[in-house]
Design an enzyme around this catalytic site. Structure first.
Site, PDB file in Angstrom:
ATOM      1  N   HIS A   1       0.824  -1.287  -0.034  1.00 41.47           N
ATOM      2  CA  HIS A   1      -0.185  -0.060   0.136  1.00 41.47           C
ATOM      3  C   HIS A   1       0.891   1.327   0.120  1.00 41.47           C
ATOM      4  O   HIS A   1       2.092   1.052   0.459  1.00 41.47           O
ATOM      5  CB  HIS A   1      -0.751   0.205   1.279  1.00 41.47           C
TER       6      HIS A   1
ATOM      7  N   ASP B   1       2.389   1.685   3.281  1.00 42.52           N
ATOM      8  CA  ASP B   1       3.052   0.637   4.073  1.00 42.52           C
ATOM      9  C   ASP B   1       4.768   1.208   3.818  1.00 42.52           C
ATOM     10  O   ASP B   1       5.762   0.922   4.680  1.00 42.52           O
ATOM     11  CB  ASP B   1       2.957  -0.688   3.260  1.00 42.52           C
TER      12      ASP B   1
ATOM     13  N   MET C   1       2.340  -5.794  -7.778  1.00 40.93           N
ATOM     14  CA  MET C   1       1.337  -5.298  -7.355  1.00 40.93           C
ATOM     15  C   MET C   1       1.394  -4.176  -6.363  1.00 40.93           C
ATOM     16  O   MET C   1       2.151  -4.142  -5.509  1.00 40.93           O
ATOM     17  CB  MET C   1       0.509  -6.274  -6.871  1.00 40.93           C
TER      18      MET C   1
ATOM     19  N   GLU D   1     -11.025  -6.521  -5.069  1.00 47.40           N
ATOM     20  CA  GLU D   1     -11.289  -7.452  -4.078  1.00 47.40           C
ATOM     21  C   GLU D   1     -12.315  -7.542  -3.161  1.00 47.40           C
ATOM     22  O   GLU D   1     -12.441  -6.314  -2.607  1.00 47.40           O
ATOM     23  CB  GLU D   1      -9.886  -7.175  -3.193  1.00 47.40           C
TER      24      GLU D   1
ATOM     25  N   LYS E   1     -15.014  -8.637  -0.147  1.00 47.02           N
ATOM     26  CA  LYS E   1     -14.925  -9.131   1.255  1.00 47.02           C
ATOM     27  C   LYS E   1     -16.619  -8.613   2.110  1.00 47.02           C
ATOM     28  O   LYS E   1     -16.907  -7.690   1.429  1.00 47.02           O
ATOM     29  CB  LYS E   1     -13.997  -8.492   2.013  1.00 47.02           C
TER      30      LYS E   1
ATOM     31  N   GLU F   1      -9.658 -13.552  -2.461  1.00 48.29           N
ATOM     32  CA  GLU F   1      -9.013 -13.849  -1.320  1.00 48.29           C
ATOM     33  C   GLU F   1      -9.700 -14.987  -0.728  1.00 48.29           C
ATOM     34  O   GLU F   1     -10.855 -14.898  -0.340  1.00 48.29           O
ATOM     35  CB  GLU F   1      -8.824 -12.817  -0.376  1.00 48.29           C
TER      36      GLU F   1
ATOM     37  N   HIS G   1     -11.858 -14.330   2.190  1.00 51.51           N
ATOM     38  CA  HIS G   1     -12.956 -13.634   1.982  1.00 51.51           C
ATOM     39  C   HIS G   1     -13.851 -14.251   1.760  1.00 51.51           C
ATOM     40  O   HIS G   1     -15.211 -14.088   2.368  1.00 51.51           O
ATOM     41  CB  HIS G   1     -12.609 -12.539   1.453  1.00 51.51           C
TER      42      HIS G   1
ATOM     43  N   ASP H   1      -5.183 -13.619  -3.493  1.00 50.12           N
ATOM     44  CA  ASP H   1      -4.767 -13.529  -2.239  1.00 50.12           C
ATOM     45  C   ASP H   1      -4.832 -14.918  -1.592  1.00 50.12           C
ATOM     46  O   ASP H   1      -5.791 -15.276  -1.215  1.00 50.12           O
ATOM     47  CB  ASP H   1      -5.236 -12.483  -1.440  1.00 50.12           C
TER      48      ASP H   1
ATOM     49  N   ASP I   1     -11.977 -12.266   9.859  1.00 51.29           N
ATOM     50  CA  ASP I   1     -10.808 -12.733   8.728  1.00 51.29           C
ATOM     51  C   ASP I   1      -9.573 -12.969   9.251  1.00 51.29           C
ATOM     52  O   ASP I   1      -8.938 -12.081  10.075  1.00 51.29           O
ATOM     53  CB  ASP I   1     -10.703 -11.300   7.933  1.00 51.29           C
TER      54      ASP I   1
ATOM     55  N   ASP J   1      -6.790 -14.375   8.149  1.00 48.73           N
ATOM     56  CA  ASP J   1      -5.360 -14.460   7.114  1.00 48.73           C
ATOM     57  C   ASP J   1      -4.375 -15.161   7.520  1.00 48.73           C
ATOM     58  O   ASP J   1      -3.300 -15.070   8.057  1.00 48.73           O
ATOM     59  CB  ASP J   1      -5.073 -13.050   7.402  1.00 48.73           C
TER      60      ASP J   1
ATOM     61  N   ASP K   1      -1.503 -13.082   1.234  1.00 48.84           N
ATOM     62  CA  ASP K   1      -2.103 -12.095   2.372  1.00 48.84           C
ATOM     63  C   ASP K   1      -2.444 -12.632   3.468  1.00 48.84           C
ATOM     64  O   ASP K   1      -3.766 -12.837   3.562  1.00 48.84           O
ATOM     65  CB  ASP K   1      -3.156 -11.430   1.464  1.00 48.84           C
TER      66      ASP K   1
END
Ligand code: GLT
Ligand code: MN
Ligand code: MN
Length: 390
Positions: free
Chosen positions: A55, A58, A89, A182, A184, A218, A221, A246, A256, A258, A292
């Site tokens: 991002h 980030d 990406m 994406e 969710k 993902e 998700h 993802d 979620d 992950d 992810d």
């Protein structure tokens, strides 16, 4: 090093926010120190990854000056170069800052929407500067708790306007960049618009430049919704819309999670890898395999790299299992399709002749219904491959 250790040619990628996740949750503080992006690049390369995704924030803190941004980006580029890593990406953080509490592209206040689009244009510039060819949109704040706040159709329309605007921006700049949306169902909002990959696939068809927009499904998700991730990915692939993916682990009915890829539902993970790798014979997914996910909150930094290696090794092990499964003569025999070419030709497409010929066919529904299909044996064979006894 064994056959399953990752190599750059496997195209494994991680987000800076994944291995960099400090373990903060709604009930507790961070358990790990923040890691510098340049350090993450070096460690991921050492683990055998191919690239890193990010991002905007980030890498470049929210509100950084232009000079600060340029210095950070230059250092990061040098680290990528030094370690032979790429950025396939990039994406925008449109969820962290309080300004997005009512959404970004779908927020009721036009100034918030304007800020979201401007932030995304800047983040697209950053992503392209770093070499990204895919740009992800995850609308974590695009939804509601108090659904009376707007006509939900407005939420959809505003999102379409934003996507059309940003597609035009990319074209105007001459960037070689595709968008991947994406989905969710919820979290952080009570309900998020475009809850599944299926919702996204339809929405894409309503965009001005739909050819440059695909999906980024993902595991967690779709699984949160109780849906088959494999079927969602298959629909995206069949539509030529799987632009990114993802990978992680998730149990149905939870927040979620992950989790490390393959750590929860090995059977679904196996079927997913089989689909992506095309071992059954279909077209293979050629894009990066992005994880992810993040390490358990119990881990220190060493545990984070154990987590990263685990994601990649599990993928490679499942790829070997999928190849072995689809090469197994017993499996091939069980899934060999009944081929009556004459009958098949009749249902492929409509013509008045085909319709008439169908009416004249000798078909025996009772006889067809009596046949056992052997899927118990097939599924058991799959389990035995997975359990390592075949
Ligand atoms: C966030 C989210 C992920 C998205 C990322 C991209 S950010 O961590 O949970 O699923 O893919 O914005
Ligand atoms: Mn994701
Ligand atoms: Mn997730």
């Amino acid at each position: 090093m064994d056959d399953f250790d990752p190599r750059p040619s496997d195209q494994f990628t991680f987000g800076l926010w994944t291995v960099g996740n400090p373990g903060r949750d709604p009930f507790g503080e961070a358990v790990r120190e923040p890691m510098a992006p340049t350090h993450i690049v070096a460690k991921l390369a050492e683990c055998g990854a191919y690239g890193v995704n990010l991002h905007d924030n980030d890498l470049v803190p929210f509100g950084a000056s232009a000079a600060e941004r340029d210095r950070i980006v230059a250092d990061f580029k040098a680290a990528l170069e030094d370690h032979g890593m790429v950025v396939p990406m990039a994406t925008t953080n449109l969820f962290g800052h309080p300004v997005f509490k009512d959404g970004a592209f779908s927020a009721n206040d036009p100034k918030v929407r304007a800020f979201a689009i401007r932030k995304t244009m800047d983040a697209i510039d950053l992503g392209v500067e770093l070499g990204a060819s895919t740009y992800v949109f995850w609308g974590g704040r695009e939804g509601t708790e108090a659904d009376a706040c707007r006509d939900p159709r407005e939420g959809i329309k505003r999102t379409r306007e934003a996507m059309n605007f940003l597609c035009e921006y990319v074209r105007d700049q001459g960037y070689d960049l595709r968008f991947a949306l994406e989905a969710k169902p919820n979290e952080p909002r009570g309900d998020i618009y475009f809850a599944t990959t299926g919702h996204m696939l339809h929405f894409i068809e309503t965009l001005d430049h739909k050819q440059m927009v695909g999906v980024n499904p993902e595991v967690a998700h779709e699984t949160m919704s109780g849906l088959s991730f494999v079927h969602g990915v298959a629909q995206a692939m069949e539509a030529g819309k799987l632009f990114h993916i993802d990978l992680n682990g998730q149990r149905i009915g939870r927040y979620d999670q992950d989790l490390r890829f393959g750590s929860e539902d090995l059977k679904q993970a196996f079927l997913l890898v089989r689909l992506l790798e095309g071992t059954l014979g279909g077209e293979r997914y050629e894009g990066p395999r992005h994880f992810d996910a993040h390490a358990y909150r119990t881990e220190d930094e060493a545990g984070v790299w154990d987590f990263a290696r685990g994601c990649m090794r599990t993928y490679n092990i499942l790829r070997a299992k999928a190849r072995a499964f689809d090469a197994d003569p017993q499996v091939r025999e069980l899934i060999a399709e009944a081929r009556d070419e004459g009958v098949q030709a009749l249902t492929r497409s409509y013509s008045s002749e085909n319709a008439a010929a169908l009416r004249g066919l000798e078909l025996d529904p009772a006889g067809l219904a009596r046949r056992g299909l052997g899927y118990e044996r097939l599924d058991q064979l799959m389990c035995e491959h997975l359990m390592g006894v075949r």
